[in-house]
Design a protein around this motif. Structure first.
Motif, PDB file in Angstrom:
ATOM      1  N   GLN A  83     103.771 -89.849  -4.760  1.00  0.00           N
ATOM      2  CA  GLN A  83     102.844 -89.838  -3.626  1.00  0.00           C
ATOM      3  C   GLN A  83     101.595 -90.671  -3.931  1.00  0.00           C
ATOM      4  O   GLN A  83     101.150 -91.458  -3.101  1.00  0.00           O
ATOM      5  CB  GLN A  83     102.421 -88.407  -3.300  1.00  0.00           C
ATOM      6  CG  GLN A  83     103.503 -87.580  -2.654  1.00  0.00           C
ATOM      7  CD  GLN A  83     103.068 -86.142  -2.453  1.00  0.00           C
ATOM      8  OE1 GLN A  83     102.478 -85.535  -3.336  1.00  0.00           O
ATOM      9  NE2 GLN A  83     103.378 -85.598  -1.280  1.00  0.00           N
TER      10      GLN A  83
ATOM     11  N   GLY B 148      92.639 -85.591   2.778  1.00  0.00           N
ATOM     12  CA  GLY B 148      92.458 -84.300   3.430  1.00  0.00           C
ATOM     13  C   GLY B 148      91.029 -83.992   3.819  1.00  0.00           C
ATOM     14  O   GLY B 148      90.781 -83.074   4.592  1.00  0.00           O
TER      15      GLY B 148
ATOM     16  N   ARG C 215     103.663 -83.701   3.278  1.00  0.00           N
ATOM     17  CA  ARG C 215     103.075 -82.684   2.404  1.00  0.00           C
ATOM     18  C   ARG C 215     103.822 -82.666   1.073  1.00  0.00           C
ATOM     19  O   ARG C 215     105.016 -82.949   1.013  1.00  0.00           O
ATOM     20  CB  ARG C 215     103.170 -81.316   3.055  1.00  0.00           C
ATOM     21  CG  ARG C 215     102.410 -81.215   4.384  1.00  0.00           C
ATOM     22  CD  ARG C 215     102.719 -79.966   5.153  1.00  0.00           C
ATOM     23  NE  ARG C 215     102.036 -78.739   4.906  1.00  0.00           N
ATOM     24  CZ  ARG C 215     100.735 -78.520   4.751  1.00  0.00           C
ATOM     25  NH1 ARG C 215      99.931 -79.480   4.741  1.00  0.00           N
ATOM     26  NH2 ARG C 215     100.232 -77.343   4.599  1.00  0.00           N
ATOM     27  N   THR C 216     103.115 -82.306   0.024  1.00  0.00           N
ATOM     28  CA  THR C 216     103.723 -82.240  -1.299  1.00  0.00           C
ATOM     29  C   THR C 216     104.891 -81.265  -1.309  1.00  0.00           C
ATOM     30  O   THR C 216     105.944 -81.543  -1.895  1.00  0.00           O
ATOM     31  CB  THR C 216     102.672 -81.847  -2.354  1.00  0.00           C
ATOM     32  OG1 THR C 216     101.641 -82.843  -2.359  1.00  0.00           O
ATOM     33  CG2 THR C 216     103.269 -81.741  -3.738  1.00  0.00           C
ATOM     34  N   SER C 217     104.751 -80.119  -0.647  1.00  0.00           N
ATOM     35  CA  SER C 217     105.834 -79.127  -0.639  1.00  0.00           C
ATOM     36  C   SER C 217     107.107 -79.696  -0.013  1.00  0.00           C
ATOM     37  O   SER C 217     108.211 -79.432  -0.488  1.00  0.00           O
ATOM     38  CB  SER C 217     105.396 -77.858   0.083  1.00  0.00           C
ATOM     39  OG  SER C 217     105.038 -78.149   1.431  1.00  0.00           O
ATOM     40  N   ASP C 218     106.980 -80.490   1.060  1.00  0.00           N
ATOM     41  CA  ASP C 218     108.149 -81.110   1.681  1.00  0.00           C
ATOM     42  C   ASP C 218     108.758 -82.165   0.762  1.00  0.00           C
ATOM     43  O   ASP C 218     109.984 -82.301   0.685  1.00  0.00           O
ATOM     44  CB  ASP C 218     107.780 -81.737   3.028  1.00  0.00           C
ATOM     45  CG  ASP C 218     107.376 -80.699   4.064  1.00  0.00           C
ATOM     46  OD1 ASP C 218     107.817 -79.532   3.942  1.00  0.00           O
ATOM     47  OD2 ASP C 218     106.615 -81.049   4.982  1.00  0.00           O
TER      48      ASP C 218
ATOM     49  N   ARG D  55     104.066 -85.795  -7.128  1.00  0.00           N
ATOM     50  CA  ARG D  55     102.662 -86.209  -6.936  1.00  0.00           C
ATOM     51  C   ARG D  55     102.418 -87.615  -7.453  1.00  0.00           C
ATOM     52  O   ARG D  55     101.611 -88.350  -6.904  1.00  0.00           O
ATOM     53  CB  ARG D  55     101.729 -85.204  -7.603  1.00  0.00           C
ATOM     54  CG  ARG D  55     101.681 -83.911  -6.809  1.00  0.00           C
ATOM     55  CD  ARG D  55     100.291 -83.409  -6.759  1.00  0.00           C
ATOM     56  NE  ARG D  55     100.154 -82.403  -5.750  1.00  0.00           N
ATOM     57  CZ  ARG D  55      99.354 -81.362  -5.867  1.00  0.00           C
ATOM     58  NH1 ARG D  55      98.663 -81.204  -6.971  1.00  0.00           N
ATOM     59  NH2 ARG D  55      99.253 -80.507  -4.900  1.00  0.00           N
TER      60      ARG D  55
END
Length: 183
Positions: free
Chosen positions: A133, A21, A170-173, A130
Motif C-alpha cells: 500500500q 485519513g 482499506r488495509t483489512s480488505d 502495508r
C-alpha cells in the motif's frame, strides 16, 4: 499568506486527508501528544529532516515521498494506540520508537514469514500488505489509482482489482485479498 498560498495549503491538506485519513499536521500533532515527543524527535524517528516534517505539517507539502516513512508513520500510529490502551508503558514505547526508527521501512516482501517485532500487533501478512500500500500510494493518489483501475478493468480485471484494493482500499480488505490469493 496570500490567497494562492492559502489555496495551495488547503489543497495539500485535502490531499493529505484522502491519502492518510487526515491532514498530516493533525496526525503528527496527535503522535507528538500521545507519545510524548517533540517535533525534532518525531522527525528523527520517521527519518525526515525537521524542515520536511514542518512542511508536511503546515501543508506546504502534500505527500510523503518515501514509502519507508509512510510505514514508520503507520507503526507509530499503532504504537500510540497501544500506549493509549495501556498495553505498552512509556518506557517500552521509547524503546519501540528506537526500533521503528532503525527497522521500519525495510523490505518485508522477501521476509513474509518473519515474525512481527516483539510486542507488535502487526502480523507478517499485514506488514507485507502495508508495504505494498505504501509503495502504491507513494507513486500516486487514490483517485488516480481508481482511474487506472477502471481503465484496466475491461482487459485486465485481476490487475484492476489489485490496484483498487491495495492502492485505494482499506488495509483489512487488502489483507483478505492477499490471504485469498496465497492459496
Amino acid at each position: 499568506m496570500d490567497a494562492a498560498a492559502q489555496d495551495a495549503t488547503a489543497k495539500a491538506r485535502e490531499l493529505q486527508s484522502q491519502w492518510y485519513g487526515e491532514p498530516l499536521g493533525t496526525l503528527f500533532r496527535r503522535l507528538i501528544d500521545d507519545l510524548g515527543l517533540n517535533q525534532a524527535r518525531l522527525a528523527t524517528v520517521l527519518g525526515l529532516s525537521a524542515p520536511m516534517l514542518s512542511q508536511l505539517m503546515s501543508g506546504q507539502r502534500a505527500k510523503i515521498g518515501n514509502p519507508a516513512v509512510v510505514q514508520r508513520v503507520q507503526a507509530l500510529q499503532e504504537l500510540a494506540a497501544e500506549v493509549s490502551r495501556g498495553d505498552v508503558s512509556a518506557a517500552d514505547a521509547t524503546g519501540r520508537m528506537d526500533e521503528i526508527r532503525r527497522t521500519a521501512g525495510g523490505s518485508v516482501l522477501n521476509n513474509a514469514a518473519q515474525a512481527a517485532p516483539s510486542g507488535s500487533s502487526q502480523t507478517p501478512v499485514k506488514r507485507v500488505v502495508r508495504e505494498i500500500q505504501a509503495l502504491l500510494r507513494s507513486v500516486s493518489d487514490a483517485a488516480d489509482i481508481i482511474d487506472a483501475s477502471n481503465a484496466l478493468a475491461p482487459s485486465h480485471p485481476e490487475l484492476a482489482e489489485f490496484l483498487r484494493v491495495y492502492g485505494a482500499g482499506r488495509t483489512s480488505d487488502a489483507v483478505k485479498h492477499y490471504e485469498a490469493h496465497q492459496n
